[in-house]
Design a protein around this motif. Sequence first.
Motif, PDB file in Angstrom:
ATOM      1  N   TYR B  94       8.949  -1.238   7.740  1.00 29.41           N
ATOM      2  CA  TYR B  94       8.009  -0.210   7.131  1.00 29.41           C
ATOM      3  C   TYR B  94       7.100   0.626   8.085  1.00 29.41           C
ATOM      4  CZ  TYR B  94       4.630   1.662   3.611  1.00 29.41           C
ATOM      5  OH  TYR B  94       3.855   2.572   2.976  1.00 29.41           O
ATOM      6  N   GLU B 169       7.090   9.544  -1.043  1.00 28.17           N
ATOM      7  CA  GLU B 169       5.993   9.031  -0.610  1.00 28.17           C
ATOM      8  C   GLU B 169       4.733  10.073  -0.737  1.00 28.17           C
ATOM      9  OE1 GLU B 169       6.021   8.374   3.687  1.00 28.17           O
ATOM     10  OE2 GLU B 169       4.275   7.554   3.862  1.00 28.17           O
ATOM     11  N   ALA B 172       3.622   9.733  -4.170  1.00 24.68           N
ATOM     12  CA  ALA B 172       2.571   8.767  -4.261  1.00 24.68           C
ATOM     13  C   ALA B 172       1.273   8.890  -3.605  1.00 24.68           C
ATOM     14  CB  ALA B 172       3.407   7.467  -3.646  1.00 24.68           C
ATOM     15  N   LYS B 173       1.322   9.538  -2.716  1.00 25.29           N
ATOM     16  CA  LYS B 173      -0.001  10.003  -1.959  1.00 25.29           C
ATOM     17  C   LYS B 173      -0.859  10.927  -2.888  1.00 25.29           C
ATOM     18  CE  LYS B 173       0.807   9.798   2.980  1.00 25.29           C
ATOM     19  NZ  LYS B 173       1.210  10.498   3.838  1.00 25.29           N
ATOM     20  N   ASP B 175      -0.661  11.169  -6.130  1.00 20.84           N
ATOM     21  CA  ASP B 175      -1.073  10.120  -7.168  1.00 20.84           C
ATOM     22  C   ASP B 175      -2.137   9.024  -6.759  1.00 20.84           C
ATOM     23  OD1 ASP B 175       0.491  11.504  -9.096  1.00 20.84           O
ATOM     24  OD2 ASP B 175       2.158   9.786  -9.028  1.00 20.84           O
ATOM     25  N   ALA B 177      -1.902   6.826  -4.591  1.00 18.70           N
ATOM     26  CA  ALA B 177      -1.468   5.493  -4.154  1.00 18.70           C
ATOM     27  C   ALA B 177      -1.395   4.997  -2.885  1.00 18.70           C
ATOM     28  CB  ALA B 177       0.020   5.072  -4.737  1.00 18.70           C
ATOM     29  N   GLY B 178      -2.170   4.016  -2.305  1.00 14.28           N
ATOM     30  CA  GLY B 178      -2.345   3.719  -0.705  1.00 14.28           C
ATOM     31  C   GLY B 178      -0.831   3.362  -0.285  1.00 14.28           C
ATOM     32  N   MET B 180      -0.041   0.538   0.855  1.00 17.77           N
ATOM     33  CA  MET B 180       0.687  -0.780   0.606  1.00 17.77           C
ATOM     34  C   MET B 180       0.927  -0.993  -1.007  1.00 17.77           C
ATOM     35  SD  MET B 180       0.537  -3.593   2.391  1.00 17.77           S
ATOM     36  CE  MET B 180       1.669  -4.795   2.170  1.00 17.77           C
ATOM     37  N   ARG B 181       0.413  -0.026  -1.536  1.00 19.81           N
ATOM     38  CA  ARG B 181       0.791   0.262  -3.055  1.00 19.81           C
ATOM     39  C   ARG B 181       2.279   0.786  -3.200  1.00 19.81           C
ATOM     40  NH1 ARG B 181      -2.580   2.937  -7.816  1.00 19.81           N
ATOM     41  NH2 ARG B 181      -0.649   2.985  -8.755  1.00 19.81           N
ATOM     42  N   PHE B 182       2.504   1.897  -2.198  1.00 23.69           N
ATOM     43  CA  PHE B 182       3.668   2.441  -2.116  1.00 23.69           C
ATOM     44  C   PHE B 182       4.928   1.409  -1.639  1.00 23.69           C
ATOM     45  CE2 PHE B 182       6.736   4.887   0.697  1.00 23.69           C
ATOM     46  CZ  PHE B 182       7.243   5.651  -0.489  1.00 23.69           C
ATOM     47  N   LEU B 184       4.773  -1.839  -2.124  1.00 19.85           N
ATOM     48  CA  LEU B 184       4.997  -2.880  -2.951  1.00 19.85           C
ATOM     49  C   LEU B 184       5.571  -2.403  -4.331  1.00 19.85           C
ATOM     50  CD1 LEU B 184       1.769  -4.950  -2.617  1.00 19.85           C
ATOM     51  CD2 LEU B 184       4.195  -5.715  -1.807  1.00 19.85           C
ATOM     52  N   GLU B 185       5.383  -1.143  -4.787  1.00 22.32           N
ATOM     53  CA  GLU B 185       5.462  -0.732  -6.049  1.00 22.32           C
ATOM     54  C   GLU B 185       6.600   0.318  -6.227  1.00 22.32           C
ATOM     55  OE1 GLU B 185       2.029   0.438  -8.312  1.00 22.32           O
ATOM     56  OE2 GLU B 185       1.021  -1.364  -7.901  1.00 22.32           O
TER      57      GLU B 185
END
Lengths: 289, 277
Positions: B94, B169, B172-173, B175, B177-178, B180-182, B184-185
Amino acid sequence: MAKKIFPYLLLVPTFIIIAIFIYYPAFQTFKLSFYRMSPFGNRLFFVGFQNFWSLFTSGQYIQSALTTLIFVTVTVIGGLIISLLLALLLNERVPGIGVFRTLIFAPYAISPAVAGTLWAFLLSPVAGYVSYLFLILFKAQPQWLTTYPLALIAIMIATIWKNLGFNVIFFLAGLQSIPQSYYEAATIDGANSVHRLLRITIPLLSPITFYLIVMNVTFTAFSAFATIDVMTQGGPANTTSTLIYKLYQDGFVNFNTGFASAESVVLILIMAVFTYLYFKFGQKAVFYQ
Amino acid sequence: MKKNKMIRTILIEALLIFVTIIILLPLFLAVTMSLKKPSEVFVYPPTIFPNSFYIQNYINAFNSINLGRLMLNSLIMSVVIMIGKTIFGILSGYAFSNFRFKGSSLLFALLFVTLFMPAELIMIVPLFQIMQSLHWVNTYWALTVPFLASATTTFLMRQHFMTIPKELEDAAKIDGAGPMRFLLEILIPLSKSTIGGVAVINFVYAWNLYLWPLVVTNSNEMATAQIGLKMLTNVESTSNWGVIMAGTLMVLAPTLILFFAVQKLFVRGIVTTGLKE
C-alpha cells in the motif's frame, strides 16, 4: 506532518524484518569470510583471503560446484521441455480438460522432502516399482541411491517431477495469452503445426520461459537440498553434494564457519549476477499476468 | 474434416489420461504401499494392491516420531508466517502503490534485491548466529520471525493495488476517510481473492520449508513435519516403506488438500506472484 510519515510507518515492519534477517546476515557473511574461528569458537582471527584460497583449491568444493552445474542444467532443461509439452497438451480444448489441469498442477503442493521420500521408495531395491520395471525391461537392477551417477539422476527425476506443477501452470498461462488470431493467420498462410509451434508459440513464450529458467535455477540449486538430504545425504562419495549441501555440511556438521562464510559469499555473488540478468532481460516476465 | 477432428480429440484425451496417470503414479503407489502389512512390503515381485487395509502403518508413523507434535509445529509456523507475510505485505504494498514519498524508489530497490537473497539458505551460518545471540534456537521465534516479511508479497499487493481506480481514493478523501480507513474498508475488501491467493501460497511455502527448521531446531519437540520425514527414514532402519509412505502422505495431506480445495486462488496466486515453494 502525520500525513508525511504515514507511508514510512507502513514500511516499518517489513524493513525491520529484512534489515535484521537479510541485510545484517549478508554483511556478517562477508565479514566472517575473512576470519577464522578459534578451535573453541570463542575468538576470531583475521585471515584475509585465506578462506577463499582454500575454497578454490579444495577438490571437494570444485567437485561440488561441478555437480551443481550438471544437476541444475539437466534438471532445468529437462524439466522445462517436459513442462512445455504438458502445457501444450493441457491447452487443447477437449472435454474434461479442467480436471486434467487440476490433477497435473497437483505436484506443486508437494514439498522437496516429500518428493525425496516418494522417489527413494520407488527406486528402492526390493519394494521399489521403478527398480522392478528396470529389471523387466533391461534385465538389470541398479542400486539407484548408492551408485554414481545414478544417485544424481534419481535426484534429478524427483526434482523435475516436483517442479512440473509450477512450470506447467506458467507455460499454460503463457500459451493462453497468445492471441488465437496469430495461429489463424499462420494457418491461412499455409504453416503446419510444427511451424506454428516453432515460429509463433516458442518465440512468444520466451519472456515466460526466461522467467521460468531463473526461478528453476534458483529453486533447483537451493531447495533441492531437502530432496538430497532425504534421498542420499550427499552420497555416494559426495557425488550428490551440491553447493548448498556442502555449505550446510561445512557450517553445521564440520563447524568451519569461515570456510562456510566464504561459500556463502560465492553464492551471494552468483545470485547477484542472476539478479542483474533478471533485470536486464526479464522485465517483461516480471509483470506478466 | 469433422471425423478428423473427432479422432484428434480422442487421441488427445487418451494422451492426457496416460500422462496424468504417469505423473500421479508415485502418489498412488505411496497410498497402496501405506496400506500394506509389514509382511507384504518386501514381497517379490512387488504387488500393487495390498491384501489388507493396514491402517496401523499410520498409527505407527505417528507414534515412532511424535508426528502429531511435528505437524502441530508446522501448522503454528505456517499460520504465523502466512498471517505475518500477508499483513506486512499489504501494508508495504500500500505504501508503494498509493503514496509518493522521499526515498521511495531507493527503498523499493532495497526491497527488490532481497528477492534474490534467500537468507535462510545462502546466509544460513550468520542467520543461525543471530538466533543464538537472541537465544531463539529451538523456539517458535526462530521458526517464524525471520520469515514474517517478504518482497514478493509486497510487490504483488502493490501491483494489485495499482489496478484499483484512483477515483475511489479521491472519493474516500472527500468523504473524510483517512488513508488507514481507505485501506481497511475499501482496498482490502476489493482485493479478497488476491489476498487469499497470496495467503495460500505463503502457507504452502512455510509448510514446505526444510533447511532452516533442520538447522534451527534440535529436539523432537520443536522440529517440523518435513524434518519428520528424515527422522522416519532413519528410525525405520529396516526401511518399512509402509510406515514411511504413511508418514509421507500425512505430511503431504495439508498442502495437497488445500491445493485441491482452493485451486483457483492457488493458480491465481502462483501466476501473479511467481513465488516458488
